[in-house]
Structure formats: C-alpha cells, structure tokens
Design an enzyme around this catalytic site. Sequence first.
Site: not given
Ligand code: BGC
Length: 744
Positions: A289
């Site tokens: 993530d």
């Molecule tokens: C979120 C994810 C997301 C990623 C990319 C993160 O802050 O937890 O769910 O896919 O950002 O945008």
Amino acid sequence: MRLITKLLIVAALCSTLTVFGSTSDADKAIYKRVDALMKKMTLQEKIGQLQQLTGRKSEITGPAGEKMNTAEFIRRGLCGSMLGVKTAKDVAYYQNIALNESRLGIPILFGYDIIHGCRIIFPENLGISSSWDIAAIEKSAQIAAREAASMGIAWTFSPMCDISTEPRWGRVSEGSGEDPYLGAKIAEAMVRGYQGDDLSDPNTILACVKHFAAYGAPQAGRDYHTVDMSRRMFRDRYLPPYRAAIKAGAATIMTSFNDFEGVPATGNKWLMRDLLRDELGFTGFIVTDWGATDEMRNHGVAANGKEAAKLAFDAHVNMNMVDADYIKYGEELVKEKQVSVKTIDLLCREVLAMKFRLGLFDEPHRYGGDRYKSETYLPENLEVARDVARKSMVLLENHNATLPLKGSERIALIGPFANNRKEMSGAWIGFCEHNRSTTYLEGLQARFGKDNVVCVEGCKPFSAIEGGIAEAVAAAQNADVVLLTMGLPNSCSGEATSLTSIEVPQAQRDLLDALDNTGKPIVVLLVTGRPMDVGYEVERADALLVTWHAGTMAGPALADVVSGDFNPAGRLTMTFPLNIGQVPIHYNMKRTGRPRRSLEHTQKYTSRYMFTPNEPRYAFGYGLSYTTFDYSDLRVLTPEVAMGESVRVSVKVRNSGKCDGTEVVQLYLRDDVASTTRPMRELKGFERVELRAGEERRIEFEITPEDMSFWTINEEFAQEPGSFHVWVGHDSNATLGGEFAVRK
Ligand code: BGC
C-alpha cells in the site's frame, strides 16, 4: 521423521525460490520472453521494475540522495509502474519517455483506484453489496474496467476484500460488509468483471485484492490501527473473500497498512509467503500500500528505510508503492548480501510477466489514446448504473405505506444532499466528473414533473444555514410529503474517516425536528457510506430509505424507487447497531458460555448489557419491499448425509402482497457442536427471486461440504460430523428452520 522434515523444508524453499507464475503454454512463452529480457537488465533496472511512482507532480529523493522528478526516474529505468496519472494524454506522455528515453524501453504499467466505477460512478461498494446481485456487481466492474482501460489504466486497486464489523471505520464504504460468504461471492465477481477471461483483451484490466490482510479489523475502528486476532478468527471470518478472489485468478494483491500479530503486513513473511504463496497458491505479484514499506519505520520494526526495504524484500513483496526505499537501498542490500539477486529476479520476473500478459510489450499504447471518447458514459452503461443504484437502496421503515408515492403529491425535497451533484459520488472517484451526476432533485422532477417538486437545502451537513429551517418548513407546509436527505457527506467515507459517533449530525436533526412539527409525512433518505445509529430519525420519520452515495445515476434511481417503478430489494450487508456502544456487532457472533436467549431472558449472569438489548436496530440481511413475502414448508431433503456429501434444503416463498417484487432468500447454517466454538449462524446461500403478486415458488439450496467446513482444532479447513441447524428466510433472524446430521 527427520528426513521428511528436511524434504518438506526443501520443497517449501523450492516453491518460493522458483517461479510464482502459472505454467500454461501461453505463460511458458511469456516467461521465455521475460527471461530473455532480464538477461539484458542491470540489477538496478530490475529493482526499478519493482518501483511504483505517483503521477502527482512532485519530486522524490532518488537513489543517490538527489531530488529527481518522475520523468528522470523513468529515463533511468527506475519506474516499473505509476499510479494516479489522470489523463490518457499524461499516460501517453510518461509511456513515451519509458519507451523512447530509457535504455531498454520497458513499458510502464499504469494503475489507479477504480473502486466503484471510473467515469460512470456506481454506488459506493457497501451500497453495491446491498443489492446481493452478483451478476450486476460483476457487470459494474466490467464497465469500470472498460472505461478505465480507455483512459489508459491497465490495473485497478480493487476489489477491497476487507471484512469489517466496524462502522466507526470509514473504509467500510469500500467493502462488501461483514459477511465472509457474501464477501467472497462479491470478491470473485469483481475479479471476473475486471479481468474477464483474458488479460490481453484491451478492455480488461488487472484486479488487485486488498488490503492483505485483515485491514478491516483495526482496534477501536481507527484507521491504520493495530490488528490483532487469533489466526483461527482470521481464517474463519476474514480470509474467505481474499481467498475467493485469488482463486478467481486475481492478478495482484496489495499489502495492508496494519500490523498483524505484531508484524506489519508489508514485512510479514507468514502472510505474504507462507499463506499467500505457499498455501493459497497466489501466482501474481504483490504491491505494497502507499508508502507502507517506509512506514515500517513508524511501526518501529525498521530503524531506517534500508531495513524497511529488506523486510519487504524478505517477505517477497514485488512492488513498492511510492516511497523510494527499494530503488534507494535495493542495490546496496544485494551488494551486502542481505538480499539475494535470486530474490530480486524472482520479484521482477512476475512484474514483467504481467506486462507481457497485458500485451504492453507488443502494443504499449493499447490502453488510452482516444478510446475514452467513444467508450465512456455509454448510454447502456448509464442504465446499468441506474439499475445497480436502485437495487442497492435499502428500505428500512415504511409506516402507513408512505412509499411508494402515489404520483399526485406535491413533494418538498429538503436537506444538504437534495440537489448536490458532488455529494452523489462517495469516496475514491479519481475520474469522476461531478457535472455528469444527476441529483435527487433532477431525478424526482423528471419523474414527477418540475412543478411538483420544490427543493430547499435547509442546512449544511454539519452546520445551520441562516433562515434555512424557516425556508424548509415553509416548503413542507405547501407540500403533501417531505423527502428529507440526511446523513454524511463524501468526506466522511473512505480512508482516514474514522468516527466515534455514527449519528446524523445535529444541524440536520434540528432541521428534522422543525419539519416533524409540520405534521407532514417525512421520508428520510439516508446518504451514507457506513451503518449509522438512526434511532432519532426513526422516531420521527414515516419511512426511511438508505440511498448510500448512489453515484452518477442517483437521481433517476431514487425516482424509480420512491415512485414504485422499481420495488426496493436491497438488503443490509452490515448490521445497523442500536447505538455505538454495541459496536462491533454482527449477526455471526459466537454463542458464548452464557448466551442470552431472548429479550425476555433477564438472568443477570448472561452475556448481555444491563440497559441495552444485545440485538441491533437492523440486522444483517434486513430490508423491506413494497410487498411482503411468506416462507413455509421448509424441507431438509437430505436429513442425514455422509461427510463429503451435500445437503439439500427447499422452502416455499410466496409474494403475499399486492405488487410484484424481488426477495433475497437467505439460508443460514449452524454447526451445533464442533471442535472449536462456531458462530450462532452463518450465511451459506442466497438467491434473488422475482415473484409476481400472489406467486409462490419452491426454492432449493445445496449446502456443500465446503460450506460446512471451517478451521478446525486440527488446524485444517475441514468438515466435521455432527448435527446442524439450518434456517431459510428474509434476513439473519430467519426462524423457519430444520436440522440435519452429517455421519462420520
Ligand atoms: C489506500 C489504498 C489505495 C492506495 C493508492 C492508499 O492510501 O489505502 O487502498 O489503493 O492508497 O491510491
């Protein structure tokens, strides 16, 4: 014994040190091309493929500590993927740099959060799940994929498969609720929708199962917080949707921000290698993530970025999202023999293989270009969005048949969400163009006539508007019915939106009170991405319809439901508690040694609250229709079966009301005595059944050995003999039941 242990260890090592990918003929050809390419790559170029950069125009610190912009990283072969690039033009711009200005011309894989639609926005996912319509959910993902591909995106970070029983946690809006069985069905449908059956089809995109693992169970419902639970609980309740999505062929997986058993997921070898790769047989690639590698410093398990990178490499996490720890420290870690070249090869191989599968090497501009002009907002897809939105809406109260409207009423549409294009969409809407959304006002005026619907905002979500209440009251007095939009704005849905109160904000309640005093019938339209405590509203409203953040087609979908053109069939996929003190509350709780058996059961030393019932306000599976359904004559067709055999159960369902409607027939199971404690009941089957007024049909279910299996005391997913209870009915409180036995 020793020899066997050794053999097992060797086998385990081999399985993690050889290849992850599948061995189909097509894939064999792909890996041949991957291997040929990798022979030409330097170590740093291989590590570069493991780096994902953001499309936001910012500078990042590069490998030698210098500030570099994205284009420079790409030129130097230090960018395998990008996220958040928002136009087809920008996609082409970066792709051309990779193709023409980097040494090997390896194409970039562009990803984005296509969570509930791309240009056309579908309801937030918790809403979509309330439709219980698996085919419609798959279709919504397919449409999102097609639109995204036309915008240049070949990879979505969806489906979110995090089971959650935490309405305090704002990200429940992105998931499918509290139930592992339904969650699994939805997860696999979304993977099928995004990926189709051929990744090389330019209209399909890669799915990404997230957030692995158990991100939906943060302590106290606070986002990013610690997750700690038994592996048994994890396997029984949280794992099934991830597992189903992997089984459906999900190409990628995202690590979660949280720690699990004291080890951050991104550096958690048990999760990423033992469970995901070895046990579940995941063959795609893993992405962290956002910044989750470097966050291992904050977790306190890495002293610096280099240690963090090592932990993620050791967990065989293929791609690092946004923080630059891999490209900064990867080479050094290899030189110091802290990470092997073999590991880097292993991780890089899967990223490249995925790019080959997508056809990026043969046709790097196949996603994007001008395609979006002819492939977004297709009228037939807008109709699907309307259908999904109305199927998602859940009718929770309807006194004196306030709904459907008769058609002749003068309507006062009131509240902060009544005519607010922006508030129709919910969270995660990177490609949304708000001007394309239809508001509730527009939808209702189109259906009931412009002059029959007046609209007053009345208040903002969290504050009063001067004169707002007086204006709203005047409108109500001139109307026959009030439709009052209440709830929480987009900004209270999604990431970093944890709350300690799930009540409707006071400013809106003041408005409700004033409208209540007019004596006009009030229909509350609840706009929310999470379960709420609606006790106050229920006392004052005549009807309550949960509309969620319904997306681009919110207006027409609402008009369909309140007019009765569409008979509501949505059912809750997350329990609505009586109050926040009951949280976490869900239908499939354990029985305990001192169960409280009913409301009348007032024995002090039972598992209960002193002044509050154990029961929620609205149970999982609940939702009303404009008609009624009766259940009768439940038959267990196979009262005794052997292990490995299925059980068949049938029941009669009758539409006992005056109009046609759809019932979500739900089957629940209880394993009476098992080697570990089991839930009071668990959903193990459902079917959406359309019944004309007066029509009766017999519905049959099959309960498979897998449905009866769980993580036993012997640490295996297996079935055990014994007696079971089964219920079929309208929701998780279904009372019509039967029993069967599974012989040894
Ligand atoms: C979120 C994810 C997301 C990623 C990319 C993160 O802050 O937890 O769910 O896919 O950002 O945008």
